[in-house]
Enzyme design. Structure first.
Site, PDB file in Angstrom:
ATOM      1  N   LYS A 159       0.832  -1.214   0.000  1.00  0.00           N
ATOM      2  CA  LYS A 159       0.000   0.000   0.000  1.00  0.00           C
ATOM      3  C   LYS A 159       0.860   1.255   0.000  1.00  0.00           C
ATOM      4  O   LYS A 159       0.654   2.160  -0.809  1.00  0.00           O
ATOM      5  CB  LYS A 159      -0.940   0.014   1.216  1.00  0.00           C
ATOM      6  CG  LYS A 159      -1.943  -1.093   1.285  1.00  0.00           C
ATOM      7  CD  LYS A 159      -2.840  -0.957   2.483  1.00  0.00           C
ATOM      8  CE  LYS A 159      -2.103  -0.974   3.791  1.00  0.00           C
ATOM      9  NZ  LYS A 159      -1.370  -2.228   4.047  1.00  0.00           N
ATOM     10  N   GLU A 187       2.078   5.194  11.318  1.00  0.00           N
ATOM     11  CA  GLU A 187       2.916   4.274  10.557  1.00  0.00           C
ATOM     12  C   GLU A 187       4.359   4.333  11.070  1.00  0.00           C
ATOM     13  O   GLU A 187       4.697   5.132  11.927  1.00  0.00           O
ATOM     14  CB  GLU A 187       2.859   4.622   9.063  1.00  0.00           C
ATOM     15  CG  GLU A 187       1.528   4.246   8.413  1.00  0.00           C
ATOM     16  CD  GLU A 187       1.250   2.752   8.464  1.00  0.00           C
ATOM     17  OE1 GLU A 187       2.099   1.963   8.028  1.00  0.00           O
ATOM     18  OE2 GLU A 187       0.169   2.367   8.939  1.00  0.00           O
ATOM     19  N   ARG A 188       5.216   3.487  10.521  1.00  0.00           N
ATOM     20  CA  ARG A 188       6.599   3.375  10.988  1.00  0.00           C
ATOM     21  C   ARG A 188       7.406   4.614  10.622  1.00  0.00           C
ATOM     22  O   ARG A 188       7.277   5.149   9.527  1.00  0.00           O
ATOM     23  CB  ARG A 188       7.261   2.136  10.370  1.00  0.00           C
ATOM     24  CG  ARG A 188       6.546   0.833  10.686  1.00  0.00           C
ATOM     25  CD  ARG A 188       7.142  -0.305   9.880  1.00  0.00           C
ATOM     26  NE  ARG A 188       6.404  -1.545  10.055  1.00  0.00           N
ATOM     27  CZ  ARG A 188       5.315  -1.876   9.361  1.00  0.00           C
ATOM     28  NH1 ARG A 188       4.839  -1.046   8.444  1.00  0.00           N
ATOM     29  NH2 ARG A 188       4.709  -3.022   9.570  1.00  0.00           N
TER      30      ARG A 188
END
Length: 465
Positions: A159, A187-188
């Site tokens: 994604k 997110e990371r």
């Protein structure tokens, strides 16, 4: 805003949710910022009322240097995110702190995180096709300028890579009028660093504003980061007069953070375990993301699907606001077909003769019909082999495989990982190639030759060599 001074006191603390009691009038309003009397750097935001004189608030500070009974004072202000042209080329958090190590940012003003959506009369609808250069997206789930696009998929199916490639391919178009906002929600931090380096290396970073609330942040920060990204995009559209591309990665993490806060506030969840306010929170975000005053705001968002279940309530809440849905498939990923898009599950409201060419519309539908027929033949092939198919079915099956392989593509943002040079394929070339594959022009070429090519004519060039 001048307010009558009133003080409250903290009566309970549940992680980032703090319950504050105000016995005196006037009471604080929803979304108001409150400050700890003994330390003004510790701030809270009012979320809702838990009782007549008590309010659920979320702690927005890194510190938890307070206890029950601590005094809290009103400010009469709402939480705001720094905005202005100096935000371009920079990476910030919701408080305006720099995350890129490039020093303090001088901003023009703060824009409130929570605001009303534009009225219907003030919104404009754009029917112009937005080319991405990604074959499978342009062909089967075309984007519209000013539209909303969702990239759906489970973990590890690509994604973020697909979203980043879309950003890379369309950000360079008309840089004088176009700017982008990248909103990283939950997110990371590694992915954010990679994106920053990629944009910096390609020279487009000065036209991008980035805001992050990483995975390790408090639920309150992750939740508000999505609103902050929307606020920055609105300012660039309305005050700076720019066409804006807003990228959100990942909208599921916004819903997840809202769920964490809801549980801490002892709210009764819905039957599926999500917060009862999920639909209204998703609506607050998406109803503000519209084009107005002849300026276009295009939204592209990644949506994580837990256990690859498209019936997950977050996915269902988001679906209704999208013009295009691109669904990534784990099966396609295992087969090595990247981007791993499920063509039959993906769709777009723009796939009609008003938004794309009549030829594009006809070819796309014929291609989907071919793939649907091939899907039935795959079960036979898995049991008895391709040789047992009739001649007509074998040709159909092989053309479908060539079509699926042709839709693979090398990405610019993944060049270092794959070792393959990225390619941008204009939509007219994609339509022509798909038409030729369906009509049998390439029946004499084996399926494997179509993997990770640009245009179909590249195969014949390779054969000449």
């Amino acid at each position: 805003m001048e307010i009558k001074e009133s003080k409250g006191r903290i009566v309970s603390i549940r992680d980032v949710v703090v319950e504050i009691e105000f016995l005196d009038d006037p009471k604080p309003f929803i979304h108001e910022v409150l400050k700890l009397e003994s330390n003004p750097n510790i701030v809270f935001q009012v979320v809702d009322s838990s009782e007549v004189n008590r309010f659920n608030c979320i702690n927005l500070s890194g510190s938890s240097d307070f206890v029950r009974g601590s005094a809290v004072i009103r400010t009469g202000e709402k939480v705001g995110v720094p905005v202005g042209k100096n935000m371009l080329g920079r990476v910030i958090d919701i408080f305006g702190n720099d995350l890129d190590g490039m020093g303090k940012i001088e901003f023009e003003k703060r824009k409130e995180l929570f605001g009303p959506a534009p009225s219907y009369d003030d919104s404009t609808i754009n029917t112009d096709f937005l080319e991405t250069g990604i074959k499978i997206v342009d062909m089967f789930a075309p984007l519209l300028k000013g539209g909303k696009v969702g990239l759906f998929g489970g973990s590890g199916v690509g994604k973020t890579v697909l979203l980043t490639e879309i950003l890379n391919n369309i950000i360079n178009k008309d840089l004088g009028n176009n700017v982008s906002v990248f909103c990283g929600v939950g997110e990371r931090s590694r992915e954010g660093q990679e994106l920053f380096d990629e944009l910096n290396d390609s020279g487009v970073l000065p036209n991008v504003s980035m805001i992050f609330g990483q995975m390790g942040e408090k639920a309150s920060v992750r939740f508000l980061t999505a609103y902050a990204g929307v606020g920055i995009a609105e300012y660039m559209r309305d005050d700076m007069g720019k066409n804006v591309l807003l990228f959100i990665d990942n909208i599921f993490r916004f819903a997840q953070a809202g769920n964490e806060l809801s549980l801490l506030m002892n709210s009764i969840p819905s039957e599926d375990g999500y917060q009862a306010t999920l639909s209204s929170q998703v609506a607050e975000i998406h109803e503000r993301l519209v084009s107005r005053k002849d300026k276009v705001l295009t939204t592209i968002e990644a949506v994580y699907i837990p256990e690859d279940d498209l019936f997950d309530q977050t996915a269902q809440a988001v679906f209704g606001y999208l013009d295009s849905s691109v669904v990534l498939s784990r099966d396609a990923y295992r087969e090595g077909r990247l981007p791993a898009v499920d063509i039959l599950a993906s769709d777009s409201g723009a796939l009609n003769p008003k938004n794309v060419s009549p030829l594009h519309y006809i070819v796309a539908n014929n291609a989907k019909s071919l793939l649907k027929q091939s899907e039935l033949l795959e079960r036979i092939v898995s049991l008895v082999g391709e040789s047992e198919l009739s001649e007509e079915d074998r040709i159909l099956y092989q053309r479908a495989n060539k079509l699926k392989n042709y839709m693979t593509q090398s990405f610019f943002v993944a060049e270092k990982q794959t070792g393959r040079k990225g390619e941008y394929v204009p939509v007219q070339d994609t339509v022509k190639d798909v038409k030729d594959i369906i009509e049998g022009k390439y029946d004499h070429i084996s399926e494997d030759k179509f993997m990770f090519i640009g245009k179909a004519s590249d195969i014949e060039k390779e054969n000449v060599k």
